[in-house]
Scaffold this motif. Structure first.
Motif, PDB file in Angstrom:
ATOM      1  N   GLY A 438       0.843  -1.184   0.000  1.00 45.38           N
ATOM      2  CA  GLY A 438       0.000   0.000   0.000  1.00 45.38           C
ATOM      3  C   GLY A 438       0.879   1.234   0.000  1.00 45.38           C
ATOM      4  N   LEU A 442      -2.699   5.869   2.386  1.00 49.57           N
ATOM      5  CA  LEU A 442      -3.492   5.109   3.370  1.00 49.57           C
ATOM      6  C   LEU A 442      -3.215   5.542   4.814  1.00 49.57           C
ATOM      7  N   VAL A 447      -8.391   0.467   7.594  1.00 47.90           N
ATOM      8  CA  VAL A 447      -8.776  -0.329   6.432  1.00 47.90           C
ATOM      9  C   VAL A 447      -8.779  -1.822   6.782  1.00 47.90           C
ATOM     10  N   LEU A 468     -11.468   0.942  -0.031  1.00 55.71           N
ATOM     11  CA  LEU A 468     -11.058   2.275  -0.457  1.00 55.71           C
ATOM     12  C   LEU A 468     -12.248   3.179  -0.728  1.00 55.71           C
TER      13      LEU A 468
END
Ligand code: SAH
Ligand code: SF4
Ligand code: F3S
Length: 470
Positions: A438, A442, A447, A468
């Motif tokens: 990632g 982020l 997440v 997302l």
């Protein structure tokens, strides 16, 4: 009770400091660069955030290295001798830096400064230190800096009495997604090995209203995680409210993650345990330092619980929240600890099955009761013991990590991985560090990540992409 007395630092005193802040800002020809080095626990990390906030207001700007800095400030710890040696070693190195750059301002603050005789020691033995302050008078930093910058004097000021509570100081937080909030200061427990009560003073709680206000402001700014801080959060008594009541209030604000540390096992109430079953945002994670597994040692440590009581508490926490992640602190080689007594710490670690344990060899601290207890166990033997304890804990940690494989966990992303910049790292609710592919966009988000493999202490996973759009 510490908070029955008038503990707030009066507004006039803060007003005075504001005047010094402005005077320093006016006197500076250019923004000075400051660099803060923080040793010790979260309490110190948060104090450094306040110090940074104060320096910002004085017209200074943070810089990344000591070499670039006009002002270097060490926020010290003294909980063990090696913490202290680290601070002293570093500060002595600064002497050389100052020889190259005579305008450099060197400042030292924090717990080590609060030790008896430290002010005198700095005054006499460390002439290159321009400014020294303790934990009790941190709010007076503007005035001390005024003396150094505008009056060209040394400013060494350490107060013996508790500092009370100072509200309204500026704070520069480490990041915008995970925030510390102090709910109380000091400690009244006097565990026989521990110097914290001597350098942080007596327990005093912030009022419930100011804590809630701070938490709400953080929620509004998009913070995803709040960590409530205190040496002994279970003793919180802000305006008559107990810790569990405060947690309910914080939970209602809606910040996705709430954590707290540190709890003392003797003070864990049924109400607090119930919070782990009832509160929506309280993370399934608890740091509950046990220190030792043998009842005689626990008693000489003045911990005021037994092994059996501790196990019972853990049992009831796990019945309320079966999947809770538990961590602890352990001391090895307390004065007079026999091999058989030490083995009870090993067996406790095997029995409880902590996610992780922070292990320390006992370090005598001046002024504490344990420092005068006879201690005839050689350091080699203590090293063998801690090694054995670490091995036992490591086996449990690895096993618990393995058991996370296949699960989908919410991860609060904290940073780009140091080792592999195509990956990011963050923590699960339970507190495990996960690395997964990632990018920096982020950071600061929660997440879902599928855990795919486990190392000794950390996990690897893959991001579940539909997140997302959340
Ligand atoms: N208030 C917290 C933490 C205090 S300091 C608590 O009560 O748990 C953090 C840890 O440092 C302690 O839990 C203890 O394990 C360790 N520690 C404190 N004094 C120590 C000493 N003199 N020698 C070795 N470890 C020590
Ligand atoms: Fe130290 Fe004990 Fe207080 Fe923790 S509870 S800070 S170990 S005296
Ligand atoms: Fe160290 Fe002070 Fe924390 S002694 S552990 S920085 S309270």
């Amino acid at each position: 009770m510490g908070n029955q007395r008038d503990i707030l630092v009066p507004a006039e005193k803060l007003e005075e400091q504001r005047a010094y802040t402005e005077a320093v800002r006016d006197a500076l020809q250019r923004p000075l660069g400051y660099h803060i080095v923080t040793l010790g626990c979260q309490m110190n990390v948060h104090d450094s955030e306040t110090i940074a906030g104060m320096l910002d207001e004085m017209g200074m700007t943070p810089v990344d290295t000591r070499e670039e800095a006009d002002l270097i400030l060490y926020n010290t710890c003294c909980v063990r001798e090696n913490a202290e040696n680290k601070a002293l070693g570093n500060v002595i190195w600064l002497k050389e830096l100052k020889a190259l750059k005579p305008s450099l301002i060197i400042a030292v603050g924090g717990c080590m400064m609060q030790e008896e005789g430290m002010g005198e020691k700095v005054r006499k033995m460390y002439p290159f230190i321009d400014l020294a302050f303790g934990t009790h008078n941190m709010y007076r930093l503007p005035e001390l800096l005024f003396r150094v910058i505008c009056e060209k004097q040394r400013a060494i000021e350490i107060l013996d009495e508790d500092g009370g509570i100072c509200e309204g100081l500026p704070v520069r937080r480490r990041n915008g997604f995970s925030a510390y909030i102090n709910i109380m200061y000091g400690c009244n427990n006097f565990c026989s090995y521990c110097i914290v009560p001597y350098v942080r003073g007596r327990e005093r709680s912030r009022s419930q209203e100011v804590i809630i206000e701070e938490a709400k402001a953080l929620a509004d700014s998009g913070v995803q995680e709040i960590m409530l801080l205190g040496q002994n959060v279970n003793s919180y008594m802000g305006g008559g409210a107990h810790f569990a009541e405060l947690l309910y209030q914080i939970d209602r604000i809606g910040v996705p993650r709430v954590r707290f540390m540190t709890s003392h096992p003797k003070d864990i109430s049924d109400e607090l345990i119930a919070c782990f079953g009832e509160l929506k945002h309280l993370c399934r994670q608890l740091h509950l330092p046990v220190q030792a597994g043998n009842n005689r040692i626990l008693q000489v440590m003045n911990r005021r619980y037994t092994r059996e009581k501790y196990i019972e508490t853990i049992g009831s926490i796990r019945r309320t929240c079966p999947d809770i992640g538990l961590t602890t602190d352990l001391i090895v080689g307390f004065p007079g600890e026999t091999l058989a007594e030490f083995e009870e710490t090993v067996s406790l670690v095997d029995e409880i099955r902590y996610d992780a344990a922070y292990t320390f060899i006992y370090s005598p601290r001046p002024g504490t009761r344990a420092a005068s207890m006879p201690d005839d166990t050689p350091i080699e033997e203590k090293s063998r013991r801690i090694q054995r304890l670490i091995e036992h804990q490591q086996a449990v940690t690895t096993d618990i990590c393995q058991r996370q494989i296949g699960r989908i966990e919410d991860v609060l992303v904290e940073e780009v991985s140091a080792r592999d910049t195509s990956c990011v790292a963050g923590k699960t609710e339970r507190g495990h560090m996960v690395n997964f592919r990632g990018d920096a966009s982020l950071i600061g988000r929660i997440v879902p990540v599928k855990i795919t493999s486990a190392g000794k202490n950390t996990l690897r996973g893959t991001l579940i992409e539909q997140s997302l759009t959340r």
